[in-house]
Motif scaffolding. Sequence first.
Motif, PDB file in Angstrom:
ATOM      1  N   THR A  97      79.430  79.742  70.979  1.00  0.00           N
ATOM      2  CA  THR A  97      78.792  78.924  69.955  1.00  0.00           C
ATOM      3  C   THR A  97      77.399  78.511  70.418  1.00  0.00           C
ATOM      4  O   THR A  97      76.426  78.601  69.658  1.00  0.00           O
ATOM      5  CB  THR A  97      79.659  77.685  69.641  1.00  0.00           C
ATOM      6  OG1 THR A  97      80.935  78.138  69.195  1.00  0.00           O
ATOM      7  CG2 THR A  97      79.011  76.816  68.588  1.00  0.00           C
ATOM      8  N   ALA A  98      77.277  78.063  71.658  1.00  0.00           N
ATOM      9  CA  ALA A  98      75.978  77.682  72.206  1.00  0.00           C
ATOM     10  C   ALA A  98      75.032  78.879  72.254  1.00  0.00           C
ATOM     11  O   ALA A  98      73.850  78.771  71.912  1.00  0.00           O
ATOM     12  CB  ALA A  98      76.149  77.089  73.606  1.00  0.00           C
ATOM     13  N   LEU A  99      75.559  80.022  72.640  1.00  0.00           N
ATOM     14  CA  LEU A  99      74.741  81.224  72.712  1.00  0.00           C
ATOM     15  C   LEU A  99      74.275  81.652  71.322  1.00  0.00           C
ATOM     16  O   LEU A  99      73.109  81.993  71.130  1.00  0.00           O
ATOM     17  CB  LEU A  99      75.532  82.352  73.385  1.00  0.00           C
ATOM     18  CG  LEU A  99      74.756  83.615  73.686  1.00  0.00           C
ATOM     19  CD1 LEU A  99      73.597  83.331  74.636  1.00  0.00           C
ATOM     20  CD2 LEU A  99      75.671  84.653  74.292  1.00  0.00           C
ATOM     21  N   ASN A 100      75.179  81.632  70.350  1.00  0.00           N
ATOM     22  CA  ASN A 100      74.804  81.992  68.981  1.00  0.00           C
ATOM     23  C   ASN A 100      73.729  81.061  68.448  1.00  0.00           C
ATOM     24  O   ASN A 100      72.786  81.492  67.777  1.00  0.00           O
ATOM     25  CB  ASN A 100      76.022  81.994  68.067  1.00  0.00           C
ATOM     26  CG  ASN A 100      76.920  83.188  68.324  1.00  0.00           C
ATOM     27  OD1 ASN A 100      76.484  84.207  68.844  1.00  0.00           O
ATOM     28  ND2 ASN A 100      78.183  83.055  67.976  1.00  0.00           N
ATOM     29  N   ALA A 101      73.855  79.757  68.717  1.00  0.00           N
ATOM     30  CA  ALA A 101      72.850  78.792  68.268  1.00  0.00           C
ATOM     31  C   ALA A 101      71.506  79.061  68.938  1.00  0.00           C
ATOM     32  O   ALA A 101      70.452  79.005  68.286  1.00  0.00           O
ATOM     33  CB  ALA A 101      73.323  77.368  68.556  1.00  0.00           C
ATOM     34  N   ALA A 102      71.532  79.364  70.230  1.00  0.00           N
ATOM     35  CA  ALA A 102      70.294  79.649  70.949  1.00  0.00           C
ATOM     36  C   ALA A 102      69.637  80.926  70.415  1.00  0.00           C
ATOM     37  O   ALA A 102      68.412  80.969  70.222  1.00  0.00           O
ATOM     38  CB  ALA A 102      70.575  79.781  72.447  1.00  0.00           C
ATOM     39  N   HIS A 103      70.438  81.952  70.143  1.00  0.00           N
ATOM     40  CA  HIS A 103      69.885  83.192  69.569  1.00  0.00           C
ATOM     41  C   HIS A 103      69.274  82.918  68.205  1.00  0.00           C
ATOM     42  O   HIS A 103      68.191  83.432  67.886  1.00  0.00           O
ATOM     43  CB  HIS A 103      70.972  84.266  69.447  1.00  0.00           C
ATOM     44  CG  HIS A 103      71.218  85.022  70.713  1.00  0.00           C
ATOM     45  ND1 HIS A 103      70.314  85.897  71.255  1.00  0.00           N
ATOM     46  CD2 HIS A 103      72.275  85.030  71.550  1.00  0.00           C
ATOM     47  CE1 HIS A 103      70.798  86.408  72.369  1.00  0.00           C
ATOM     48  NE2 HIS A 103      71.991  85.893  72.574  1.00  0.00           N
ATOM     49  N   ALA A 104      69.943  82.149  67.383  1.00  0.00           N
ATOM     50  CA  ALA A 104      69.430  81.831  66.041  1.00  0.00           C
ATOM     51  C   ALA A 104      68.098  81.084  66.133  1.00  0.00           C
ATOM     52  O   ALA A 104      67.152  81.382  65.392  1.00  0.00           O
ATOM     53  CB  ALA A 104      70.464  81.028  65.260  1.00  0.00           C
ATOM     54  N   ALA A 105      68.014  80.123  67.047  1.00  0.00           N
ATOM     55  CA  ALA A 105      66.771  79.367  67.215  1.00  0.00           C
ATOM     56  C   ALA A 105      65.642  80.286  67.690  1.00  0.00           C
ATOM     57  O   ALA A 105      64.502  80.199  67.212  1.00  0.00           O
ATOM     58  CB  ALA A 105      66.980  78.222  68.209  1.00  0.00           C
ATOM     59  N   THR A 126      76.234  86.057  83.973  1.00  0.00           N
ATOM     60  CA  THR A 126      75.505  86.551  82.818  1.00  0.00           C
ATOM     61  C   THR A 126      75.284  85.483  81.754  1.00  0.00           C
ATOM     62  O   THR A 126      74.161  85.281  81.292  1.00  0.00           O
ATOM     63  CB  THR A 126      76.234  87.770  82.213  1.00  0.00           C
ATOM     64  OG1 THR A 126      76.354  88.773  83.210  1.00  0.00           O
ATOM     65  CG2 THR A 126      75.498  88.330  81.020  1.00  0.00           C
ATOM     66  N   LEU A 127      76.345  84.822  81.345  1.00  0.00           N
ATOM     67  CA  LEU A 127      76.221  83.835  80.268  1.00  0.00           C
ATOM     68  C   LEU A 127      75.242  82.727  80.649  1.00  0.00           C
ATOM     69  O   LEU A 127      74.337  82.403  79.872  1.00  0.00           O
ATOM     70  CB  LEU A 127      77.588  83.241  79.923  1.00  0.00           C
ATOM     71  CG  LEU A 127      77.551  82.177  78.834  1.00  0.00           C
ATOM     72  CD1 LEU A 127      77.089  82.769  77.508  1.00  0.00           C
ATOM     73  CD2 LEU A 127      78.918  81.537  78.677  1.00  0.00           C
ATOM     74  N   ASP A 128      75.392  82.158  81.827  1.00  0.00           N
ATOM     75  CA  ASP A 128      74.489  81.092  82.259  1.00  0.00           C
ATOM     76  C   ASP A 128      73.045  81.595  82.321  1.00  0.00           C
ATOM     77  O   ASP A 128      72.114  80.894  81.925  1.00  0.00           O
ATOM     78  CB  ASP A 128      74.898  80.550  83.628  1.00  0.00           C
ATOM     79  CG  ASP A 128      76.199  79.771  83.582  1.00  0.00           C
ATOM     80  OD1 ASP A 128      76.563  79.272  82.498  1.00  0.00           O
ATOM     81  OD2 ASP A 128      76.853  79.662  84.640  1.00  0.00           O
ATOM     82  N   HIS A 129      72.871  82.801  82.810  1.00  0.00           N
ATOM     83  CA  HIS A 129      71.537  83.380  82.933  1.00  0.00           C
ATOM     84  C   HIS A 129      70.893  83.557  81.553  1.00  0.00           C
ATOM     85  O   HIS A 129      69.725  83.204  81.358  1.00  0.00           O
ATOM     86  CB  HIS A 129      71.621  84.717  83.679  1.00  0.00           C
ATOM     87  CG  HIS A 129      70.301  85.301  84.023  1.00  0.00           C
ATOM     88  ND1 HIS A 129      69.584  84.916  85.129  1.00  0.00           N
ATOM     89  CD2 HIS A 129      69.558  86.237  83.393  1.00  0.00           C
ATOM     90  CE1 HIS A 129      68.449  85.595  85.172  1.00  0.00           C
ATOM     91  NE2 HIS A 129      68.412  86.406  84.126  1.00  0.00           N
ATOM     92  N   VAL A 130      71.660  84.100  80.607  1.00  0.00           N
ATOM     93  CA  VAL A 130      71.132  84.328  79.258  1.00  0.00           C
ATOM     94  C   VAL A 130      70.800  82.998  78.585  1.00  0.00           C
ATOM     95  O   VAL A 130      69.723  82.838  78.007  1.00  0.00           O
ATOM     96  CB  VAL A 130      72.116  85.167  78.409  1.00  0.00           C
ATOM     97  CG1 VAL A 130      71.684  85.211  76.954  1.00  0.00           C
ATOM     98  CG2 VAL A 130      72.223  86.587  78.965  1.00  0.00           C
ATOM     99  N   LEU A 131      71.707  82.048  78.652  1.00  0.00           N
ATOM    100  CA  LEU A 131      71.454  80.742  78.026  1.00  0.00           C
ATOM    101  C   LEU A 131      70.225  80.060  78.636  1.00  0.00           C
ATOM    102  O   LEU A 131      69.382  79.523  77.910  1.00  0.00           O
ATOM    103  CB  LEU A 131      72.674  79.834  78.160  1.00  0.00           C
ATOM    104  CG  LEU A 131      73.774  80.050  77.134  1.00  0.00           C
ATOM    105  CD1 LEU A 131      75.028  79.255  77.513  1.00  0.00           C
ATOM    106  CD2 LEU A 131      73.305  79.680  75.737  1.00  0.00           C
ATOM    107  N   ALA A 132      70.121  80.067  79.940  1.00  0.00           N
ATOM    108  CA  ALA A 132      68.969  79.444  80.592  1.00  0.00           C
ATOM    109  C   ALA A 132      67.671  80.152  80.197  1.00  0.00           C
ATOM    110  O   ALA A 132      66.646  79.497  79.941  1.00  0.00           O
ATOM    111  CB  ALA A 132      69.145  79.467  82.108  1.00  0.00           C
ATOM    112  N   ALA A 133      67.714  81.472  80.127  1.00  0.00           N
ATOM    113  CA  ALA A 133      66.512  82.233  79.774  1.00  0.00           C
ATOM    114  C   ALA A 133      66.088  81.969  78.330  1.00  0.00           C
ATOM    115  O   ALA A 133      64.898  81.782  78.062  1.00  0.00           O
ATOM    116  CB  ALA A 133      66.747  83.723  80.002  1.00  0.00           C
TER     117      ALA A 133
END
Length: 182
Positions: A97-105, A126-133
């Motif tokens: 959910t957090a990743l989808n929101a970040a991608h949408a933004a 991977t997940l932490d890296h993508v979200l942080a980036a």
Amino acid sequence: MTPTHLPGRVAIPSLPTVLDAFNTAPADDARALLLACLRSVRWAERLAAHRPYPDVDSLLAASDEAAYDLTPGDLAGALAAETLPVLPEGVYGAAYTALNAAHAAYEAKFGHVFVICLDDVPPEETLDHVLAAIRSRLTNDPEEERVLTAEELRRLAKGRLVRALRGARNCATSPNGTALGK
């Protein structure tokens, strides 16, 4: 019986490599392989047109050079064909959910998908890296992000090209210079 001495050196023919196959493939086949690495017609045509490459390092250097020369329109076309990074299975629903929101933004701000090369990132990070980036890059202005996005596309293309040539084993190296297949 005594062994027969052969004067001079005996040439032992080398086995064809994946690079040899790429170098001699019909132009359409070479472009198709390249377009699977980066969906830029200009990039693929440039690499295919400059064959044969003497070694994988030369091909990877040409890949980098062609990627650096992509126009904003070329980048937009390549970005339109990119997909979201693949994340490991078993990641919690809240993280998605957090990743989808970040991608949408990100897409709302910059008008294209978020791309990142994850070749050197351990799967569990991977997940932490993508979200942080994504969160970090959301603070960029559009020009800063265009430069970073172009660099990530170049890195993605190079990694994909190395993986496509991985069967060459004895001549292909990874983007960080280590021999493949070892």
